[in-house]
Design a protein around this motif. Structure first.
Motif, short mmCIF file in Angstrom:
data_model
loop_
_atom_site.label_atom_id
_atom_site.label_comp_id
_atom_site.label_asym_id
_atom_site.label_seq_id
_atom_site.Cartn_x
_atom_site.Cartn_y
_atom_site.Cartn_z
N LEU A 178 34.13 -53.75 10.85
CA LEU A 178 35.12 -54.28 10.98
C LEU A 178 36.35 -53.28 10.95
O LEU A 178 36.48 -52.48 10.02
CB LEU A 178 35.33 -55.40 9.80
CG LEU A 178 34.26 -56.48 9.80
CD1 LEU A 178 34.24 -57.26 8.71
CD2 LEU A 178 34.18 -57.21 11.23
N ILE A 179 37.28 -53.47 11.82
CA ILE A 179 38.51 -52.59 11.91
C ILE A 179 39.75 -53.71 11.75
O ILE A 179 39.97 -54.45 12.85
CB ILE A 179 38.67 -51.84 13.38
CG1 ILE A 179 37.40 -51.15 13.35
CG2 ILE A 179 39.90 -51.08 13.03
CD1 ILE A 179 37.27 -50.23 14.52
N SER A 180 40.25 -54.02 10.55
CA SER A 180 41.26 -55.03 10.29
C SER A 180 42.46 -54.57 9.53
O SER A 180 42.31 -53.91 8.43
CB SER A 180 40.61 -56.11 9.79
OG SER A 180 41.37 -57.17 9.40
N ILE A 194 35.80 -66.80 13.68
CA ILE A 194 34.72 -66.54 14.58
C ILE A 194 34.28 -65.20 14.56
O ILE A 194 33.18 -65.30 14.73
CB ILE A 194 35.51 -66.79 15.96
CG1 ILE A 194 35.99 -68.37 16.19
CG2 ILE A 194 34.35 -66.49 17.00
CD1 ILE A 194 36.66 -68.62 17.57
N THR A 195 35.05 -64.28 14.42
CA THR A 195 34.57 -62.97 14.44
C THR A 195 33.59 -62.79 12.93
O THR A 195 32.73 -61.92 13.13
CB THR A 195 35.63 -61.87 14.55
OG1 THR A 195 36.27 -61.82 13.16
CG2 THR A 195 36.11 -61.90 15.77
N LEU A 196 34.05 -63.24 11.93
CA LEU A 196 33.38 -63.22 10.63
C LEU A 196 32.13 -64.09 10.44
O LEU A 196 31.14 -63.55 10.20
CB LEU A 196 34.15 -63.55 9.39
CG LEU A 196 35.60 -62.59 9.12
CD1 LEU A 196 36.41 -63.26 8.16
CD2 LEU A 196 35.26 -61.31 8.93
N LEU A 206 30.35 -64.49 13.54
CA LEU A 206 29.44 -63.69 14.07
C LEU A 206 28.76 -62.54 13.34
O LEU A 206 27.58 -62.34 13.40
CB LEU A 206 30.21 -63.19 15.37
CG LEU A 206 29.38 -62.33 16.55
CD1 LEU A 206 28.00 -63.22 17.04
CD2 LEU A 206 30.15 -62.15 17.63
N ALA A 207 29.68 -61.80 12.73
CA ALA A 207 29.25 -60.81 11.99
C ALA A 207 28.44 -60.97 10.72
O ALA A 207 27.51 -60.51 10.47
CB ALA A 207 30.60 -59.98 11.12
N ALA A 208 28.55 -62.23 10.17
CA ALA A 208 27.71 -62.77 9.05
C ALA A 208 26.22 -63.18 9.52
O ALA A 208 25.07 -62.80 9.08
CB ALA A 208 28.29 -64.17 8.41
N ALA A 209 26.12 -63.74 10.79
CA ALA A 209 24.98 -64.07 11.48
C ALA A 209 24.07 -62.78 11.86
O ALA A 209 22.95 -62.92 11.50
CB ALA A 209 25.45 -64.93 12.58
N LEU A 210 24.91 -62.10 12.39
CA LEU A 210 24.20 -60.79 12.68
C LEU A 210 23.69 -59.88 11.52
O LEU A 210 22.32 -59.50 11.53
CB LEU A 210 25.05 -59.80 13.51
CG LEU A 210 25.39 -60.25 15.00
CD1 LEU A 210 26.51 -59.29 15.61
CD2 LEU A 210 24.39 -59.99 15.90
N ARG A 234 35.35 -64.94 2.46
CA ARG A 234 34.91 -65.57 3.66
C ARG A 234 33.52 -65.27 4.05
O ARG A 234 32.80 -66.00 4.35
CB ARG A 234 35.85 -65.36 4.84
CG ARG A 234 37.21 -66.17 4.52
CD ARG A 234 38.30 -65.95 5.70
NE ARG A 234 39.43 -66.85 5.62
CZ ARG A 234 40.44 -66.54 6.53
NH1 ARG A 234 40.52 -65.80 7.56
NH2 ARG A 234 41.53 -67.34 6.15
N LEU A 235 33.05 -63.96 4.05
CA LEU A 235 31.97 -63.33 4.65
C LEU A 235 30.87 -63.75 3.52
O LEU A 235 29.85 -64.30 4.01
CB LEU A 235 32.13 -61.86 4.46
CG LEU A 235 32.63 -61.15 5.65
CD1 LEU A 235 32.57 -59.61 5.44
CD2 LEU A 235 31.87 -61.46 6.79
#
Length: 332
Positions: A132-134, A103-105, A107-111, A146-147
């Motif tokens: 991203l802090i992972s 879900i976070t990826l 959202l990041a990809a969309a932005l 994935r991105l």
């Protein structure tokens, strides 16, 4: 002339062979004088009894206050209308394997591409960078592929590599933890195009800071300044949290760290499988203080990218990738 000696010195010389510490103790034991007790150190933030400026002289400090008449109200602005507000700390919580990180990826990809997120349609989707802090998923084998599959513009995806500390002309890079909220705020202020910060998993970075996430006061001592930094910079900070194994308790109590996380963030979602369809996942609102009324959440499925499509995505994004590596990655 005669040299004068204090009583403590005489007792130390005559009775204790010059041991002044023993002489002082002997006088105190005879009710002569008062023993000076060391003042205990002031409690630190998060410890019981802590209060900012607790040791300050009352004559040197005063309460600062003023009228609210000059404050202009502001509307809530969103990265995803109605779902993900800007300038606030939020949380995604759930068991592993149901797509919290995905879900976070997404959202990041969309932005990064300036498109609508989560398959939704809304006007003027924002475009910007994500930090991203992972430390859980592998960057080369998991996060980057994935991105790419999600169509991200990787120029707008940033990752934290550490915190550079300088002392006496020497620089050292330390591991990031949640106690570095001041450094994070400076980075966000200097880079206003960073719209989203993802910390995944939050518990790991809380632990690195030496904070006990099960202690509400300690946790708030870190999340409070983080929330203020988010508010001042306008960036959304999204924490990813695992659930604990407790049975027969509320959803809030199943979030690792108890209710402290849910209480400290401004909005939160629970990620879980649909009880009637295990392949369908649900992102359900857990805390909706700033979200639109009547929000029901989102439903989604995670599907594999066909092998040929995955290979094409990888080779288009990384033309120098070895064919064997592209083929192996596309099968994962």
């Amino acid at each position: 002339g005669m040299k004068g000696y204090a009583p403590a010195a005489l007792v130390a010389i005559l009775d204790h062979g010059g041991d002044f510490k023993a002489g002082n103790k002997a006088l105190y034991d005879r009710d002569f004088g008062t023993r000076v007790k060391k003042k205990p150190p002031a409690p630190k933030a998060g410890q019981e009894g802590y209060a900012p400026d607790a040791g300050a002289d009352e004559g040197e400090s005063e309460l600062v206050f003023g009228s609210v008449a000059g404050i202009i109200p502001e509307a809530v602005h969103y990265l995803v209308p109605g779902y993900v507000p800007r300038g606030m700390v939020g949380m995604l919580a759930g068991d592993g394997g149901h797509g919290k990180s995905m879900i976070t990826l997404e959202l990041a990809a969309a932005l990064s591409a300036g498109r609508c997120a989560f398959g939704m349609t809304y006007p003027d989707p924002p475009k910007g960078k994500t930090l991203l802090i992972s430390c859980e998923d592998d960057w080369q084998r998991t996060i980057l592929p994935r991105l790419a599959a999600l169509g991200a513009d990787l120029n707008n995806i940033l990752r934290v590599e550490g915190v550079r500390m300088r002392k006496e002309g020497k620089a050292k890079v330390l591991d990031f933890h949640m106690g570095h909220y001041a450094q994070l705020e400076r980075a966000l202020t200097a880079n206003p195009d960073i719209l989203l910060v993802v910390i995944d998993p939050a518990g790991a970075y809380i632990g690195r800071a030496g904070v006990n996430e099960n202690q509400d006061a300690e946790l708030r001592g870190v999340l409070g300044p983080l929330s203020e930094a988010s508010n001042r910079t306008g960036a959304c900070v999204l924490l990813v949290k695992h659930l604990n194994k407790s049975a027969g308790v509320s959803a809030v109590q199943r979030v690792g760290g108890g209710g402290a996380y849910v209480n400290a963030v401004r909005f939160s979602y629970m990620v879980a499988p649909d009880p009637d369809d295990g392949d369908k996942k649900l992102m359900l609102p857990l805390k909706t203080n700033v979200l639109k009324a009547g929000l029901t959440g989102l439903a989604y499925r995670m599907e594999d990218v066909p092998h040929a499509d995955g290979r094409a995505i990888l080779t288009r994004q990384w033309p120098t990738m070895k064919p064997a590596d592209a083929d192996a990655l596309a099968k994962q």
